[in-house]
Scaffold this active site. Structure first.
Site, PDB file in Angstrom:
ATOM      1  N   LYS A 146     -13.099 -18.920  -8.197  1.00 46.81           N
ATOM      2  CA  LYS A 146     -14.464 -18.829  -8.082  1.00 46.81           C
ATOM      3  C   LYS A 146     -15.169 -17.534  -8.463  1.00 46.81           C
ATOM      4  O   LYS A 146     -14.398 -16.424  -8.247  1.00 46.81           O
ATOM      5  CB  LYS A 146     -14.730 -19.403  -6.538  1.00 46.81           C
ATOM      6  CG  LYS A 146     -14.571 -18.411  -5.554  1.00 46.81           C
ATOM      7  CD  LYS A 146     -15.217 -18.715  -4.107  1.00 46.81           C
ATOM      8  CE  LYS A 146     -16.515 -18.425  -3.785  1.00 46.81           C
ATOM      9  NZ  LYS A 146     -16.575 -17.022  -3.182  1.00 46.81           N
ATOM     10  N   HIS A 176      -8.857 -19.975  -2.969  1.00 43.03           N
ATOM     11  CA  HIS A 176      -8.062 -19.342  -2.308  1.00 43.03           C
ATOM     12  C   HIS A 176      -7.764 -19.836  -0.930  1.00 43.03           C
ATOM     13  O   HIS A 176      -6.602 -19.583  -0.276  1.00 43.03           O
ATOM     14  CB  HIS A 176      -7.934 -17.711  -2.222  1.00 43.03           C
ATOM     15  CG  HIS A 176      -8.980 -17.232  -1.020  1.00 43.03           C
ATOM     16  ND1 HIS A 176     -10.447 -17.392  -1.468  1.00 43.03           N
ATOM     17  CD2 HIS A 176      -8.914 -16.947  -0.032  1.00 43.03           C
ATOM     18  CE1 HIS A 176     -10.951 -16.886  -0.350  1.00 43.03           C
ATOM     19  NE2 HIS A 176     -10.216 -16.370   0.609  1.00 43.03           N
ATOM     20  N   LYS A 180      -3.666 -20.788   2.143  1.00 44.55           N
ATOM     21  CA  LYS A 180      -3.531 -20.461   3.362  1.00 44.55           C
ATOM     22  C   LYS A 180      -2.362 -21.535   4.147  1.00 44.55           C
ATOM     23  O   LYS A 180      -2.799 -23.078   3.851  1.00 44.55           O
ATOM     24  CB  LYS A 180      -4.870 -20.331   3.997  1.00 44.55           C
ATOM     25  CG  LYS A 180      -5.635 -19.374   3.832  1.00 44.55           C
ATOM     26  CD  LYS A 180      -7.179 -19.274   4.325  1.00 44.55           C
ATOM     27  CE  LYS A 180      -8.055 -18.458   3.987  1.00 44.55           C
ATOM     28  NZ  LYS A 180      -7.732 -16.912   4.124  1.00 44.55           N
ATOM     29  N   GLU A 214     -17.082 -14.512   9.747  1.00 41.47           N
ATOM     30  CA  GLU A 214     -16.581 -12.941   9.538  1.00 41.47           C
ATOM     31  C   GLU A 214     -17.024 -12.042  10.162  1.00 41.47           C
ATOM     32  O   GLU A 214     -18.553 -12.053  10.538  1.00 41.47           O
ATOM     33  CB  GLU A 214     -16.787 -13.117   7.970  1.00 41.47           C
ATOM     34  CG  GLU A 214     -15.910 -13.988   6.876  1.00 41.47           C
ATOM     35  CD  GLU A 214     -16.225 -13.748   5.678  1.00 41.47           C
ATOM     36  OE1 GLU A 214     -15.416 -12.932   5.171  1.00 41.47           O
ATOM     37  OE2 GLU A 214     -17.273 -14.216   4.830  1.00 41.47           O
ATOM     38  N   ASP A 233     -21.810 -19.046  -1.599  1.00 38.17           N
ATOM     39  CA  ASP A 233     -20.387 -18.019  -1.467  1.00 38.17           C
ATOM     40  C   ASP A 233     -19.467 -19.068  -0.812  1.00 38.17           C
ATOM     41  O   ASP A 233     -18.428 -18.783  -1.041  1.00 38.17           O
ATOM     42  CB  ASP A 233     -20.778 -16.805  -0.947  1.00 38.17           C
ATOM     43  CG  ASP A 233     -19.617 -15.766  -0.884  1.00 38.17           C
ATOM     44  OD1 ASP A 233     -18.859 -15.651  -1.973  1.00 38.17           O
ATOM     45  OD2 ASP A 233     -19.234 -15.176   0.205  1.00 38.17           O
ATOM     46  N   HIS A 238     -14.988 -23.318  -0.083  1.00 36.56           N
ATOM     47  CA  HIS A 238     -14.334 -23.205   1.134  1.00 36.56           C
ATOM     48  C   HIS A 238     -14.539 -24.077   2.225  1.00 36.56           C
ATOM     49  O   HIS A 238     -13.548 -24.665   2.624  1.00 36.56           O
ATOM     50  CB  HIS A 238     -14.039 -21.574   1.547  1.00 36.56           C
ATOM     51  CG  HIS A 238     -13.731 -20.432   0.604  1.00 36.56           C
ATOM     52  ND1 HIS A 238     -13.000 -20.717  -0.373  1.00 36.56           N
ATOM     53  CD2 HIS A 238     -14.501 -19.501   0.448  1.00 36.56           C
ATOM     54  CE1 HIS A 238     -13.069 -19.737  -1.193  1.00 36.56           C
ATOM     55  NE2 HIS A 238     -14.133 -18.826  -0.704  1.00 36.56           N
ATOM     56  N   LYS A 338     -21.723 -13.767   7.812  1.00 36.36           N
ATOM     57  CA  LYS A 338     -21.009 -12.478   8.097  1.00 36.36           C
ATOM     58  C   LYS A 338     -21.387 -11.811   9.223  1.00 36.36           C
ATOM     59  O   LYS A 338     -22.639 -12.031   9.637  1.00 36.36           O
ATOM     60  CB  LYS A 338     -21.459 -11.820   6.575  1.00 36.36           C
ATOM     61  CG  LYS A 338     -20.916 -12.412   5.244  1.00 36.36           C
ATOM     62  CD  LYS A 338     -20.320 -11.528   4.111  1.00 36.36           C
ATOM     63  CE  LYS A 338     -19.827 -12.192   3.035  1.00 36.36           C
ATOM     64  NZ  LYS A 338     -18.351 -12.203   3.182  1.00 36.36           N
TER      65      LYS A 338
HETATM   66  C1  BG6 Z   1     -14.512 -15.281  -0.776  1.00 40.93           C
HETATM   67  C2  BG6 Z   1     -16.155 -15.028  -0.448  1.00 40.93           C
HETATM   68  O1  BG6 Z   1     -14.469 -16.256  -1.661  1.00 40.93           O
HETATM   69  O2  BG6 Z   1     -14.236 -15.760   0.609  1.00 40.93           O
HETATM   70  C3  BG6 Z   1     -16.273 -13.723   0.485  1.00 40.93           C
HETATM   71  O3  BG6 Z   1     -16.780 -14.676  -1.796  1.00 40.93           O
HETATM   72  C4  BG6 Z   1     -15.575 -14.227   1.786  1.00 40.93           C
HETATM   73  O4  BG6 Z   1     -17.691 -13.434   0.622  1.00 40.93           O
HETATM   74  C5  BG6 Z   1     -14.168 -14.653   1.501  1.00 40.93           C
HETATM   75  O5  BG6 Z   1     -15.504 -12.900   2.750  1.00 40.93           O
HETATM   76  C6  BG6 Z   1     -13.603 -15.211   2.772  1.00 40.93           C
HETATM   77  O6  BG6 Z   1     -12.068 -15.468   2.419  1.00 40.93           O
HETATM   78  P1  BG6 Z   1     -10.903 -15.257   3.777  1.00 40.93           P
HETATM   79  O7  BG6 Z   1      -9.676 -15.488   3.121  1.00 40.93           O
HETATM   80  O8  BG6 Z   1     -11.065 -13.616   4.196  1.00 40.93           O
HETATM   81  O9  BG6 Z   1     -11.524 -16.140   4.875  1.00 40.93           O
END
Ligand code: BG6
Length: 488
Positions: A146, A176, A180, A214, A233, A238, A338
């Site tokens: 992405k 991604h 996990k 986050e 984002d 996700h 965030k």
């Molecule tokens: C990314 C976003 O796809 O995922 C980021 O662009 C975000 O902004 C991140 O921080 C979060 O990934 P994880 O694995 O840290 O939860």
């Protein structure tokens, strides 16, 4: 493996450590070699040095220096822009060397670790160069991560153009979150056990909360983030992924297509949010200054590369329904932001209360809700929260917890999350990748919100202090339904 944009952060932080782990655990052996393609003034040796250094930095004492040397000695570099004929000729030469020296047999995995503007041109060029034509018994695959488009139309356009030059089964789209372990385990938890599925539906479930909190801010990504925002984002990718895994029907098999079909169905069953409802059932916020871990942190407007008057949201909370036989009437509340108080991702299934409060008259406290919680990260556990009797002659009840922690059973592994994804792409198993229609279905559920916001019809942008649980307005969203968020 050919990494376009090898000099970027993704390679050093995630891809290379993942390759190292795969080599360490003998999932990849003698037949791997890596070519990097990127603009820059690095020499091949400097690139190798910097990859070595970052591996040592990440793995510390536990590193196997010989293995690092071996892996890094197999890195070749094309320091070129992606349009140069000379650069592509060099890549062809390197790939022939690999085939000869490491018996890679013409099997190539192309990884686009580039800015999104290069996705299409690079894949088109790969096709033009004949690098997507696999001969008999060979494979050629492309991994794209992405952002895949910035709205429904652009995602659709991108996938249409890609499919003109590559076959669907050659394109591996990474989310991604699917790398996990705790996310992959949702499927095993649901479909390898007999005891959860019977209650996994509207009869027993009151609602579902999906939280991706986050504590980091936008770091050095202000330029990207300020044009993107929390909704784009995180939600279509996700959080939609977590929603799909939670709500999907059992697939007919564990094949990639069967899994993806079921996940697409879930997203397609989310009714579009009415623009009129956007004001109250989608809450957006932006962090101001605050404290994280007892340290003062700047507000979003003060971050590098962020417009000081930016109206970009760094927090979003919303309510989706899933109009399927199984979930009709059960809200799914999603929130992500965030600079919240802590980093924490969970999926919480809230069960209905028992039909009668039998213990009320005996003075026991009212029943607390039952939850089944998948803690995805940084804690990795599954817990069932229920009510138990406090020992003693007087009937008193208390909320208690049944808890499974991954580390108790499986130890703590040093993993990036990319090991399984890279390995699966190499062996041609797409079950943990997204299909373009799933990505589009993710965009489709947020598109009405983007439209409403674009037409200034969303609710206001609420400021929240960094280090808090997000804007108060997001509490109202649940209070409206006589519910409340779980504490972070
Ligand atoms: C990314 C976003 O796809 O995922 C980021 O662009 C975000 O902004 C991140 O921080 C979060 O990934 P994880 O694995 O840290 O939860």
């Amino acid at each position: 493996m050919v990494i376009f944009g090898i000099t970027g952060d993704l390679t050093a932080r995630l891809l290379f450590p993942a390759l190292y782990n795969l080599a360490h655990d003998h999932y990849v052996g003698e037949q791997i070699a890596i070519a990097g393609f990127a603009l820059g003034d690095l020499t091949e040796q400097k690139l190798r040095d910097s990859l070595t250094e970052s591996l040592h930095h990440q793995f510390g004492q536990q590193i196997d220096p010989e293995l690092v040397k071996k892996l890094v000695s197999r890195v070749r570099f094309v320091p070129s822009d992606f349009e140069s004929a000379e650069g592509w000729q060099k890549l062809h030469d390197i790939l022939s060397d690999f085939d000869r020296d490491y018996k890679t047999a013409g099997n190539y995995l192309f990884y686009l670790a580039t800015a999104p503007d290069f996705f299409l041109p690079v894949v088109q060029r790969l096709a033009h160069e004949g690098l997507l034509n696999a001969g008999n018994g060979q494979w050629r695959r492309v991994i794209i991560e992405k952002p895949f488009g910035h709205d429904l139309e652009s995602a659709h356009q991108l996938s249409r153009e890609l499919l003109k030059v590559a076959r669907q089964d050659q394109i591996y789209l990474i989310d991604h979150y699917l790398g996990k372990e705790t996310v992959q385990n949702i499927m095993v938890f649901r479909f390898a056990n007999g005891m959860f599925e019977p209650i996994w539906n509207r009869r027993y479930v009151d609602h579902v909360q999906i939280t991706v909190a986050e504590s980091l801010g936008v770091e050095h990504r202000g330029r990207y983030y300020d044009h993107t925002g929390a909704l784009r984002d995180m939600i279509p990718n996700h959080l939609a992924q977590l929603l799909a895994l939670t709500a999907m029907e059992p697939p007919s098999s564990f094949s990639a297509n069967a899994l993806q079909n079921e996940q697409v169905k879930v997203l397609e069953s989310v009714p579009p949010i009415d623009p009129e409802d956007c004001e109250w059932c989608v809450v957006r916020g932006q962090y101001g200054r605050g404290m994280i871990d007892h340290q003062p942190v700047p507000g979003y407007h003060e971050e590098e590369y962020v417009d000081p008057n930016s109206q970009t949201e760094t927090y979003v909370a919303l309510k989706f329904m899933v109009d399927t036989w199984r979930w009709a009437g059960v809200p799914f509340y999603l929130r992500t932001g965030k600079r919240l108080g802590k980093r924490y991702t969970e999926i919480a299934i809230r069960f209905r209360n028992p039909p009668l409060s039998l213990f009320r008259r005996s003075g026991a406290t009212l029943p607390q809700p039952n939850h089944l919680v998948h803690a995805i990260q940084p804690q990795e556990n599954i817990s069932v929260e229920f009510v138990g009797k406090v020992p003693g002659p007087v009937l008193e009840t208390r909320h208690v917890n049944m808890h499974f922690d991954y580390s108790d059973y499986f130890g703590v592994a040093n993993r990036t999350g990319y090991e399984t994804l890279l390995y699966d792409a190499m062996i041609g198993d797409a079950s943990l990748f997204k299909r373009a229609d799933m990505i589009e279905a993710g965009w489709a559920i947020v598109q009405p919100i983007l439209n409403a916001w674009g037409a200034n019809r969303g609710g206001e942008l609420h400021e929240y202090p960094a280090g808090s649980d997000g804007p108060e307005a997001s509490d109202k969203l649940l209070r409206h339904d006589r519910r409340s968020w779980r504490a972070l």
